[in-house]
Enzyme design. Sequence first.
Site, short mmCIF file in Angstrom:
data_model
loop_
_atom_site.label_atom_id
_atom_site.label_comp_id
_atom_site.label_asym_id
_atom_site.label_seq_id
_atom_site.Cartn_x
_atom_site.Cartn_y
_atom_site.Cartn_z
N ARG A 387 0.83 -1.19 0.00
CA ARG A 387 0.00 0.00 0.00
C ARG A 387 0.86 1.24 0.00
NH1 ARG A 387 -1.92 3.27 4.67
NH2 ARG A 387 -0.39 2.02 5.71
N ASP A 426 -13.51 9.95 2.48
CA ASP A 426 -13.76 9.28 3.76
C ASP A 426 -13.26 7.86 3.68
OD1 ASP A 426 -15.00 11.57 4.67
OD2 ASP A 426 -16.91 10.98 3.78
N ASN A 463 -13.31 1.45 8.20
CA ASN A 463 -14.41 2.40 7.99
C ASN A 463 -14.97 2.89 9.33
OD1 ASN A 463 -15.96 0.30 8.87
ND2 ASN A 463 -17.16 0.09 6.98
N TYR A 464 -15.93 3.78 9.22
CA TYR A 464 -16.37 4.44 10.44
C TYR A 464 -17.07 3.49 11.39
CZ TYR A 464 -14.73 8.84 8.80
OH TYR A 464 -13.91 9.83 8.39
N GLU A 522 -6.56 13.03 -1.14
CA GLU A 522 -6.58 14.23 -0.33
C GLU A 522 -5.96 15.38 -1.13
OE1 GLU A 522 -4.44 13.59 3.23
OE2 GLU A 522 -5.16 15.41 4.18
#
Lengths: 1206, 219
Positions: A387, A426, A463-464, A522
């Site tokens: 990654r 996100d 994730n959230y 971003e």
Amino acid sequence: MADFTSKSDQLPLVSPSSSSSSLHSPLLHNSIVVASASSPAPPIPAAAAPWGLHSPAANRFAAAKNDDDGMGDFGRYMSEKKRKLREQFQADFSSHLFGHVKAPVAAECLSNEEAGEHSLIAPKGSFEGHLFKGVSIFVNGFTIPSHSELRGLMMKYGGRFENYFSRSRVTHIVCSTLPDSKIKDSRSFSRGLPIVKPDWIVDSIAQGKLLHWASYQPERIAYAHPHQQKLSSFFGSDSGGEIDKEKSLLQLAVQSSSEVEPGLSDKLVSVLDVEKKHSCAGAINDTLQTTHAQVNEENLVKEENKDNYAKEEESKSTATAEEASSDSSTNEDVCHNWENAVDNESLLREDDSSSGKGNDHQNMASYAGHSTLVDKNFVQNFFKRSRLHFIGTWRSRYHGHVEDKPRPINESLSNQTPAIIHIDMDCFFVAVVVRNRPQMAGKPVAVCHSDSARGTAEISSANYTARAHGVHAGMFVRDAKACCPSLEIVPYDFEGYEEVAEKLYDILHKHCNQVQALSCDEAYLDVTGQGNPELIAESIRSEIFDATKCTASAGIATNVLLARLATKRAKPNGQYYVKADEEEQFMADLPVGELPGVGWALKEKLHSRNLCTCHQLRTVSKEVLQKEFGLKTGDMLWCYARGIDNRKVIPAQERKSIGAEVNWGVRFRHYEDARKFLGTLCEEVSTRLQKEYARGRTFTLKVKRRKNGAGEPAKFMGCGSCDNFSRSSTLAYATNKADVLLRVAEKLYASLQLEAQEVRGVGLQVTKLDMMTVSRSNREQKGLESWLASPLKNILPVQGPCKLVTNSNSILSATIVEKENEVQSPRNRKKIQADSVLQESKILRGSKISSELPSFRPPALPPMSQLDRSVLESLPPDIFNEIDNAYNGLLANEKPIANKAYIETDVHSKNKVHLDTSASSSIAFMRAVTPLLLRKPIQHPTNANNLHTEHAYPNEYLQTENQFCKEKHISHTSDAGDKVVSDPLEVVGPRDLMPLSFSQIDKAVLKELPTQLQCDLLHALPAHSAHTNLQHLSSSEHNVFHENDVFPSATPFVANTSNKLGMPSKSAASQKLDELWNGLPPKWVRIFHEWSGPGSRILRIISSQYQCRAAEGSFASFLLSLGPFLSDGAFDGSDGSDEVVYCVLELVKQYIQPLVSVDLEEVWKVLRLVKRISSEHRFWSEVQNLLLPPVQGYISDSYGGKLNIV
Amino acid sequence: MKCSGLVEKRRGDMEQNQKPSLGEITDLVCEFLEVAIHLVLSVRGLYPAEFFERRRHFNVPVQWARHPELREYVHSAVTNLHSWIQQGIVEKVAIVILDNARAPQERFIFKLQVDKLYSKDFPISELEYALRAFYLKIPVSEPLLRPLPPDCTWEIVAYSKQLPGDGSSKGHFWVPADNGPWENPPHITPIKSMKSEPLVMQLYVEHPSVAEISVFRDV
């Protein structure tokens, strides 16, 4: 009865009387309590009745469900059930002991196919009872002997049998095969308990003693059946129909147990905590195996089905259940395959699955597949799946992407209030993966390269939903699963990231021309003066969502800092606008830890001074902050606390370094491994450089070495605790060639003197980059190498001369130009090349020739129709004749043309020039240049340097010269050029014509060349000397090229020799003079002895003397011994002995060169002796004059100084 | 006598075990360096002759300073290099002789190349034998050297290939050297070289080139 397929198999259930005992009775640990008090329970006829229908426990349970108090808690129900099962087991056990065995087991054993074996292993009548004392097994899945047989055996031999897994009660897990995920993740599956094959029990009984379990661990399916088909082939045909069918099947199972409501499943899940550890597929596999094994044990089936159902609900992960229920073996395979497919590491595993042999997770062999040891493509795979690499290289891809876009010039907007938008996707890494899997929406999902293992893979993004459970990036998978058992791990989807990032940036660039990419997900946008930033952000976000199905958050403010902070508040999927007048308040409430640049350590420091929010921070003066935290940090804190940030949104920046580093999976056995790895790493770096059109000069090798005493790291194949070493080296020229990189890297690696086994990570970084434009890099392909290589292949005799000349021609013109101009633009350069060629030829021949660089692989003579008439017209008659000859006189038949001057000067007429025949231009040029070379020394006798220039160009020049010598010779013998064309030139391989060593190259000239040519020349040097060349160039950049004062002295000799002998003979001689000191006695002794020609006497003296005295050690002492013979007249004159001088020079030079770094004393002695005798003998003074410069060069390379020869 | 005591101890070790470890070799090298530094000091006349006493090391007479602080300085400097030499970090150990303006006038450089991968049956006595030759060569090297100006001082400088990053406590004895190389490439006078499997050592002297000297004179 014990056969699991038999419908009549029974699991004795608890008698009502025993179920009344306390639920909270202390659990029995690791000891067998003979429960003599309880009577054997009457087995309930099971038949095919659904689970629990007639079971008292189930009745009770159903009753309990009806009134909410009592036993309403499923957990309590289960614990009671387990307890009862144990009691039954004990009851059976005791009854077995006391002989009133109903025990179907023994009888069954005999009727079974394994009966013989069992009867062997179970000596009748003996009190076998204590063999398995203290052993408590849990049988998982299909086994032979079966689940219930094992139960019987355990009962018989004093062990215990658990129907449900419990860490505290079970001592061994029995299973025949395990899915990959469980083997890999065996710790979380077994909780550290040994997993054994049922053979362990059988063998132990056979031998009458408890064997060690280690050799009975189950193998991985992949190893047992290496040719098994992988699921990947049919994975993905996850049709909804199948799911539905399966669902209904499960539903049926659940409904059939009318007492149990579906809602129960949740609780079931929470009880079966072990199962939850398994990956989803593993659980299904379990379930199905269990189903298979215990068709009639309805209660279990029921449990498992519910579990299964729950899992299904949760993940809908696979449709294999149905298939499997019909065909258990397929099922297993499918499940294993699924594991493989899911497992991100399968890629590597597949590589070695056939060769690897490891049934044990502790087995190093199974590690090997990940490491550099086994996987040949380790580096590529590593970067394919890293990654960090994706993020790291994303930027360069982005640059490539963006460069195509027109970037309108930003008008000055200084008077407007700045508006900066910070856009951040996100949980990008998760969102991209999940976007196409709606079933995962709302579930905790994390991205990690490896699902499972022993959980030492790190979560990269969650994730959230998962974050709410406390999962965060950087966690080990096992910890994350502990926080959030239902966490789903998904692998990276790099293509998806790429695609989404591209879309994202497309949108951003559409809205704004000032985009600063921070990473793939971003960016900062400067939307000053483009209207309401909130609306812009709104529309950007909605477009992003439409295009990518991923959400983005935006922070809007007047500067970069505030925008970024605002995004934090906006997340997830929102936007937050910090208006100019709100800034004050916005910042005041902010905890200091949130400020970018404030890490953990700084935060702690601030907190210890009771500075927790920016408001508090503002009370401290700038001076105090700077004093406390340093100038820069203090300044930063002071500004940030006030929301001040002067950074601008900067669109794109050039890269400063390119490199690659691998710190994972690096294991070498010996140097050879390391060298191979360096090779692949260099290729990787070289590829990256080439992709960026960059070349670098400084190379830094970083190596991680295992710290003394550090063990195998906690992270699987990680680098662990390491010492870092780095070395760097700067070359005199920039390169991106893998072989150059490798040579440098090897040298650096060797200088570190590390033991290969200790190396845990290697990185190579290239700095001092030379960025080439795309066009320039294209040109590179037409570099010297292609010039060198191309023309010598498949040459017809007739074309030979033309081509060879073409070849040298282009080189020469290039070098001339490049010596004179430092022109960067390739187009320009070509033009100038052409021009200067023209000029040169004009000067020398006084004739006007139009010439362009010929195409690099000139085809056969172009058809006449393609010849540019105007060019032909301008040719001088003799050249025209030559061409005419090549066309068999056809040209002359054409209309005679006025001898009009024609000079090609216009760049735009290039096309025309290309039509020009390469033959004509090259021949013309050849003739033009020949005198240039031959006359120069005559014209400028003092300027030896010029001629030397030509010698300096190794291959091409020799060739050129070769060519010219021939040419000259030929033109002497024949007036017209006819024979030039018809005389087939001996085709000599370019490498053969290379000068002997680097020392023969005039560095001053080399230095003047553009880097491109320098590179190519160095590459063209013979392999044996190439390494030295590099050392020369790299070891001391500033030293190398400041030897002008040293080298010219060598020039006359070389020039002389070559003029006298002609290059071919020199190249022949030089080949002979290779590696003179090889062998015993050294090669030169024979060569010198057999030397014929002028001056051979000298060589023979030296040779025979050496043979007499060879045993006496150093060359210096040999030189000393030569003394008496020096008075021989042979050494006084030097007539005709240039070759001999050259031989002796090579002899001494080749002796000295390797000694420079290890025995300076000997070098010094030799030089002093040579100096001493050279004062008396001309021969030796010639040798000395030629010897000193290169030797001083070696010395200067190794020691940075000049040898003081007194 | 301190140094010969060391020798004897090492010999005792050697008899038991013919395979010297890298540590033992480094011990020997450090011992040698310490004695050689003393010897160079005496040869270059940096201290009055009475300052030294004759001793015997490797069975060769050497000059050994009497002053305890000087001994301590040399000893501690060399001892602190031990682990770095062993790791192969130290490339050169130099005795730099400076004039009263602290401009380097002469460098005695021991260039070390430690090869960790030597074959284990290398006899350590051979190394000792080779090092002994240095002791014999140093005192007779004077004619090759230039006379030193009066009031010279000296220091020990180690050139490392990298900054030793092992955080060993010994690191803090060393400070970055403040006088760098000369502007022009120096003149090199080799004194002695030795080549063995685990260790290649060269002793040579660097003098500033003529150009350098004239620059200094001008200043």
